[in-house]
Write an enzyme that holds these catalytic residues in place. Structure first.
Site, PDB file in Angstrom:
ATOM      1  N   GLY A 128     -59.304-102.392  75.540  1.00  0.00           N
ATOM      2  CA  GLY A 128     -57.811-102.635  75.566  1.00  0.00           C
ATOM      3  C   GLY A 128     -57.717-103.785  76.931  1.00  0.00           C
ATOM      4  N   GLN A 171     -52.921-108.690  82.783  1.00  0.00           N
ATOM      5  CA  GLN A 171     -54.472-108.818  83.324  1.00  0.00           C
ATOM      6  C   GLN A 171     -54.782-110.322  83.015  1.00  0.00           C
ATOM      7  OE1 GLN A 171     -55.759-105.101  81.043  1.00  0.00           O
ATOM      8  NE2 GLN A 171     -57.025-104.924  82.924  1.00  0.00           N
ATOM      9  N   CYS A 192     -61.048 -99.688  84.070  1.00  0.00           N
ATOM     10  CA  CYS A 192     -60.061-100.844  83.687  1.00  0.00           C
ATOM     11  C   CYS A 192     -60.768-102.200  83.969  1.00  0.00           C
ATOM     12  CB  CYS A 192     -58.880-100.656  84.555  1.00  0.00           C
ATOM     13  SG  CYS A 192     -57.836-101.883  84.623  1.00  0.00           S
ATOM     14  N   LEU A 193     -60.582-102.959  83.172  1.00  0.00           N
ATOM     15  CA  LEU A 193     -61.165-104.528  83.311  1.00  0.00           C
ATOM     16  C   LEU A 193     -60.648-104.994  84.736  1.00  0.00           C
ATOM     17  CD1 LEU A 193     -61.231-105.886  79.715  1.00  0.00           C
ATOM     18  CD2 LEU A 193     -63.126-104.726  81.077  1.00  0.00           C
ATOM     19  N   HIS A 213     -49.935-100.769  82.423  1.00  0.00           N
ATOM     20  CA  HIS A 213     -50.231-102.199  83.014  1.00  0.00           C
ATOM     21  C   HIS A 213     -48.611-102.995  83.091  1.00  0.00           C
ATOM     22  CE1 HIS A 213     -54.166-102.718  83.933  1.00  0.00           C
ATOM     23  NE2 HIS A 213     -54.703-102.112  82.856  1.00  0.00           N
ATOM     24  N   HIS A 216     -52.775 -96.023  79.040  1.00  0.00           N
ATOM     25  CA  HIS A 216     -53.289 -96.750  80.188  1.00  0.00           C
ATOM     26  C   HIS A 216     -52.821 -98.209  79.965  1.00  0.00           C
ATOM     27  CE1 HIS A 216     -56.783 -98.192  82.305  1.00  0.00           C
ATOM     28  NE2 HIS A 216     -56.447 -99.335  81.986  1.00  0.00           N
ATOM     29  N   GLU A 217     -52.714 -98.842  78.793  1.00  0.00           N
ATOM     30  CA  GLU A 217     -52.216-100.246  78.504  1.00  0.00           C
ATOM     31  C   GLU A 217     -50.860-100.596  78.889  1.00  0.00           C
ATOM     32  OE1 GLU A 217     -54.690-102.260  78.582  1.00  0.00           O
ATOM     33  OE2 GLU A 217     -56.163-100.938  77.863  1.00  0.00           O
TER      34      GLU A 217
HETATM   35 NI    NI Z   1     -56.498-101.440  82.240  1.00  0.00          NI
END
Ligand code: NI
Length: 183
Positions: free
Chosen positions: A47, A52, A100-101, A146, A142-143
């Site tokens: 995701g 991000q 997480c990226l 953000h 989670h997304e």
């Molecule tokens: Ni993330």
């Protein structure tokens, strides 16, 4: 289109509340979505949220394809979700490992609602809603976090359950890393 640089925890944009999308079906929006898919694919993520890659808009993408080699990994439909809303259908939460990226190499044990309904818009401006549970529900929460400037460490109940993946799971190899580590 392009693979974009992903911002890392500490960048102020990741702590901001992102702005709603007001214009749908535009070249700018489809370029953003394409960049997000390119970036998520390049990093093998499950995701990604627009902030991000440095765009403070309420756009998230997510999806995990079924892999017969890893039948325990739950499939999540490949989705673009804009201006999302989450309704909690069951108050119960469950803890699960997330990554997480924007925090490469780290993982934490995060409580999430097990059963939700989410709704929002696709890039053409068409509204849709879906029920989700388990891993699918976790990825969406989670997304969407953000977009409100929240990164998963802020949700961890006990910070002893937060650390480097290589230390927490020394037996894990890249091959058997769960998609939960790659949100
Ligand atoms: Ni993330």
């Amino acid at each position: 289109m392009a693979v974009k640089e992903t911002l890392k925890m500490g960048h102020p944009l990741l702590s901001q509340v992102a702005q709603a999308v007001t214009d749908f079906n535009t070249p700018e929006l489809s370029a953003l979505v394409q960049d997000m898919f390119d970036t998520m694919a390049a990093l093998d993520g499950a995701g990604l949220a627009a902030p991000q890659i440095g765009v403070s808009r309420r756009v998230v993408i997510f999806g995990v394809e079924a892999n017969p080699r890893y039948p325990e990994v739950e499939e999540v439909p490949m989705t673009v979700l804009i201006n999302p809303e989450i309704e909690v259908l069951e108050q119960r939460q469950e803890e699960g490992w997330e990554g997480c990226l924007s925090l490469p190499g780290l993982r934490g044990l995060v409580p999430r609602y097990v059963h939700i309904r989410y709704s929002g818009y696709d890039p053409a401006g068409k509204r849709f809603a879906r029920e989700a549970s388990g891993f699918h529900a976790r990825v969406v929460q989670h997304e969407v976090d953000h977009l409100d400037g929240i990164l998963y460490p802020q949700r961890i109940r006990d910070l002893r359950n937060f650390g480097f993946e290589s230390e927490l799971f020394p037996e894990a190899t890249l091959e058997n890393t769960s998609p939960a580590a790659r949100e």
